[in-house]
Design an enzyme around this catalytic site. Sequence first.
Site, PDB file in Angstrom:
ATOM      1  N   GLY A   1       0.838  -1.199   0.000  1.00  0.00           N
ATOM      2  CA  GLY A   1       0.000   0.000   0.000  1.00  0.00           C
ATOM      3  C   GLY A   1       0.870   1.246   0.000  1.00  0.00           C
ATOM      4  O   GLY A   1       2.097   1.161  -0.093  1.00  0.00           O
ATOM      5  N   LYS A   2       0.188   2.382   0.116  1.00  0.00           N
ATOM      6  CA  LYS A   2       0.869   3.682   0.109  1.00  0.00           C
ATOM      7  C   LYS A   2       1.964   3.763   1.159  1.00  0.00           C
ATOM      8  O   LYS A   2       3.026   4.324   0.928  1.00  0.00           O
ATOM      9  CB  LYS A   2      -0.172   4.760   0.428  1.00  0.00           C
ATOM     10  CG  LYS A   2      -0.458   5.667  -0.751  1.00  0.00           C
ATOM     11  CD  LYS A   2      -1.187   6.887  -0.269  1.00  0.00           C
ATOM     12  CE  LYS A   2      -2.196   7.317  -1.323  1.00  0.00           C
ATOM     13  NZ  LYS A   2      -3.415   7.845  -0.770  1.00  0.00           N
ATOM     14  N   ARG A   3       1.657   3.213   2.337  1.00  0.00           N
ATOM     15  CA  ARG A   3       2.625   3.359   3.428  1.00  0.00           C
ATOM     16  C   ARG A   3       3.960   2.671   3.122  1.00  0.00           C
ATOM     17  O   ARG A   3       4.956   2.915   3.789  1.00  0.00           O
ATOM     18  CB  ARG A   3       2.028   2.867   4.748  1.00  0.00           C
ATOM     19  CG  ARG A   3       1.756   1.383   4.760  1.00  0.00           C
ATOM     20  CD  ARG A   3       1.058   0.963   6.048  1.00  0.00           C
ATOM     21  NE  ARG A   3       0.886  -0.467   6.103  1.00  0.00           N
ATOM     22  CZ  ARG A   3       0.021  -1.150   5.374  1.00  0.00           C
ATOM     23  NH1 ARG A   3      -0.754  -0.515   4.502  1.00  0.00           N
ATOM     24  NH2 ARG A   3      -0.085  -2.455   5.486  1.00  0.00           N
ATOM     25  N   HIS A   4       3.971   1.801   2.128  1.00  0.00           N
ATOM     26  CA  HIS A   4       5.236   1.155   1.746  1.00  0.00           C
ATOM     27  C   HIS A   4       5.948   1.923   0.648  1.00  0.00           C
ATOM     28  O   HIS A   4       6.935   1.453   0.100  1.00  0.00           O
ATOM     29  CB  HIS A   4       4.971  -0.267   1.250  1.00  0.00           C
ATOM     30  CG  HIS A   4       4.278  -1.135   2.252  1.00  0.00           C
ATOM     31  ND1 HIS A   4       2.994  -1.600   2.072  1.00  0.00           N
ATOM     32  CD2 HIS A   4       4.691  -1.596   3.454  1.00  0.00           C
ATOM     33  CE1 HIS A   4       2.642  -2.330   3.131  1.00  0.00           C
ATOM     34  NE2 HIS A   4       3.654  -2.332   3.973  1.00  0.00           N
ATOM     35  N   GLY A   5       5.413   3.089   0.315  1.00  0.00           N
ATOM     36  CA  GLY A   5       6.054   3.879  -0.738  1.00  0.00           C
ATOM     37  C   GLY A   5       5.612   3.463  -2.133  1.00  0.00           C
ATOM     38  O   GLY A   5       6.200   3.888  -3.122  1.00  0.00           O
TER      39      GLY A   5
END
Length: 510
Positions: free
Chosen positions: A259-263
């Site tokens: 997801g986004k939090r993983h870049g």
Amino acid sequence: MPNNSKFATIRVRSAPSPTGRPHIGTAYNALFNYAFARKHGGRFILRIEDTDRTRYVPEAEVEIFEALRWLGLEPDESPENGGEYGPYRQSERLEIYKKYAQELINTGAAYYCFCSKERLEEVRQKCSQEKQPPMYDSHCRKLDPREAKDRAKGGESYVIRLKVPQEGVTRFTDLVRGEIAVENRCIDDQVLLKSDGFPTYHLANVVDDHLMEISHIIRGEEWLPSVPKHILLYNAFGWKPPIYAHTPLLRGKDKSKLGKRHGALPALDYREQGFLPKAVLNYLAQLGWTHPEEKDLFDLSEMIKKFELADINTTAPVFDAEKLTWLNGKWIRSLSTERLAEKVKMWLEYKPTSRHPEEAVATEGSQGDSSPPKADQNDGKTTDLLGLVPLIQKRMKTLADFEPMTDFFFGAPEINSELLTQKGQTKEGIKKMLETAMEIINQIGVGDRDQLESKFRAKAAENSWKMGELCMAVRVAITGKTVSPPLFESLAILEKSEVLKRLRTAVEYL
Ligand code: GLU
């Protein structure tokens, strides 16, 4: 409709739902389907699965087309490109699904269900109290079919459900996961047609894969639990199911779903951030598959040659944004100067659309011009992009690096006395260095980098300065930074009068 030569040719599809900006996972799925189709001289189809109107995002569809185009994964058949098996947008196929749902009613393979929301909720609660998975209790399955038909015709609200066999086992082979068997008693009497007349994912997906003569379904393993339901549907219709290959889910470094939090970004954001499509494809390919010679750097055509479905990795690939950036840098270095200058130019031209309007105006002049753009310098001279690229190519990781790495060519930097006097230098000391540099440049100009360097070296020795210290003082005065493209080459591009002007400004400031 083309004659039913089912599976005579390889036909694969990506079937994204336009529920948000297409993610890098959409590109990942399209890549594997595309490579497989190309490898076997088959067709790659893009089908838009937009029957869930509650989650429909109109812009998402356009962005899916655009992302595939940017990556060079153009579908052979799609809502945009058309094709013999269209329409390719499920919302335009509603009558087809109704017809097929009705067919299953007629053959007795499906039934009308009139259960109210409240009743379904009670059933769900009962399942949860008994610690059972939520399953419909087949209440309406026992209704007399003729009576049920009359109720439906009479206007009562209904859904159509599949009569899932209550005994036996559904088996299938997945090319990545191997043999899979599920007991039918664990499979719900799934809804095929909803009360609003829209199909469920299961019905629309199966009907379309059949009618579009899809030979192989290559998709993420989150869809694996749907396969038994789909096989039962194929059986109910008397159709042959396609071949399945479910690819492991992309994960972040913490092993959770990417997801986004993983870049990880929406696919097109990589374009905006200056990634090359080749690098993105190369990285995505590596995530799911290992080149037989364990090569790091390979392009799509090479992947197509070497790719085998059976070689898809079975372990969950971990998406690492840094690795992608590193690979992008490698691709940037592999380009010829001319090619990179072209890419930078295209990127600079593309960029204005996503920038503030006033910034867009500043670069407007370069639109549609096939030669590298000339950027105005402070004193009205122009600098050729082609001349700048070789200075920074080795250090560029993305096309976006071009701007911060070369901004000082397009305008004098702010004087930063802290940077100038770092590492224990005094203002007086730096001033002396800059004045010395001015003397040398006044004398011999900036055109001959070797001569300039040896003069700098000689003067540094004479004054007991380290060469690095002298160069750093000049670098900061000229570029405003402590890290820059090679100094003497940069001075030559800036030209004598601009260099002297910047040195003088710094000296006066000190
Ligand atoms: N519409 C589904 C999705 O959004 C497609 C799944 C499939 O490929 O069958 O991913």
